[in-house]
Design an enzyme around this catalytic site. Structure first.
Site, PDB file in Angstrom:
ATOM      1  N   CYS A 155      53.686  42.434 -51.662  1.00  0.00           N
ATOM      2  CA  CYS A 155      52.230  42.264 -51.290  1.00  0.00           C
ATOM      3  C   CYS A 155      51.985  40.776 -51.148  1.00  0.00           C
ATOM      4  CB  CYS A 155      51.167  42.777 -52.159  1.00  0.00           C
ATOM      5  SG  CYS A 155      51.040  41.863 -53.825  1.00  0.00           S
ATOM      6  N   HIS A 207      47.550  42.065 -57.246  1.00  0.00           N
ATOM      7  CA  HIS A 207      47.922  42.658 -55.664  1.00  0.00           C
ATOM      8  C   HIS A 207      46.952  41.785 -54.895  1.00  0.00           C
ATOM      9  CE1 HIS A 207      49.225  45.686 -52.951  1.00  0.00           C
ATOM     10  NE2 HIS A 207      47.904  45.862 -52.450  1.00  0.00           N
ATOM     11  N   HIS A 219      48.097  45.923 -46.431  1.00  0.00           N
ATOM     12  CA  HIS A 219      48.845  45.390 -47.657  1.00  0.00           C
ATOM     13  C   HIS A 219      50.019  46.279 -47.997  1.00  0.00           C
ATOM     14  CE1 HIS A 219      47.267  48.952 -50.426  1.00  0.00           C
ATOM     15  NE2 HIS A 219      46.863  49.243 -49.130  1.00  0.00           N
TER      16      HIS A 219
END
Length: 253
Positions: A155, A207, A219
């Site tokens: 990510c 994240h 993402h």
């Protein structure tokens, strides 16, 4: 101090000098680094782009002088998903965002190398409005812990590489990226290209993704994908559940 340039498409950077050790990040072709230590066939390096440290296979790097390290032109990046180069009459596939050192008249040059480049390139001056088109190049790239390329990406590596095309050097990890830029008060204030960060029950940032139009986010989660986002977090359209809890949205550009 010694200096080196990555001479393969993608080189894994590991926590320890062993092929069995965890990959902590990657170095893409043309990225330069300081050599901190040598152990047999391994070198501990510090990436010039983001300062990340780890162990790399010495064979995947070419040693250069300090003068070349300081003057090497790294202002052009491979801009397609896969980009063809030719070294010694043999094909070399370069990933998106690979550095095209001293590119001039179709030739990449560093150290004693001269490589013919047949792909497309960009000079790292994309604007925020270009980001939605740029991120689509990474769609469906498989998730890979420590990855930074279209062969596999995590990510924060995804976010870092996208912003690289905009001339912005972001740190490597999501928690570091969360300290950059301006925090927004509401999801409704977010613009395409802003970054959304998500935390775990302990409050640690785990994240990050890039905001798109129409309350969507792109993402890397299993693969680079697009999902809805709201004040709660990311709603995974496959599982029909929330996969990540929103902590903050930050504006970098």
């Amino acid at each position: 101090m010694k200096y080196a340039v990555c001479q393969v498409s993608v080189s894994p950077l590991r926590a320890e000098p062993s092929d069995r050790s965890e990959m902590v990040t990657q170095i893409l072709f043309g990225e330069k680094a300081e050599v901190l230590e040598t152990k047999k066939n391994w070198i501990k390096i510090k990436a010039d782009f983001d300062g990340y440290e780890g162990w790399a296979d010495q064979k995947q790097f070419l040693e250069i002088t300090e003068e070349e390290f300081n003057t090497l032109q790294n202002d052009k990046f491979a801009s397609e998903s896969f980009n063809l180069a030719v070294e010694n009459d043999m094909p070399l596939t370069l990933p998106m965002a690979a550095n095209l050192c001293n590119l001039n008249e179709g030739k990449i040059k560093f150290g004693n190398k001269e490589i013919e480049y047949l792909g497309e390139f960009h000079e790292g001056n994309f604007t925020k409005s270009d980001i939605p088109n740029l991120v689509s190049m990474y769609l469906n790239t498989p998730y890979l812990w420590g990855g930074k390329s279209v062969f596999g990406i995590d990510c924060s590596g995804f976010v870092q590489q996208v912003y690289k095309f905009c001339g912005v050097k972001l740190p490597r990890d999501a928690y570091q990226q969360a300290e950059i830029g301006e925090a927004l008060s509401f999801v409704e204030e977010a613009e395409p290209g802003d970054l959304a960060f998500f935390d775990n029950p302990e409050g640690r940032i785990i994240h990050v993704g890039i905001i798109l139009d129409e309350n969507k986010i792109i993402h890397s989660h299993g693969k680079v994908r697009i999902d809805p986002i709201d004040i709660t977090g990311i709603f995974n359209t496959d599982t029909q559940t929330y996969s990540h809890k929103l902590r903050v949205i930050r504006r970098i550009l």
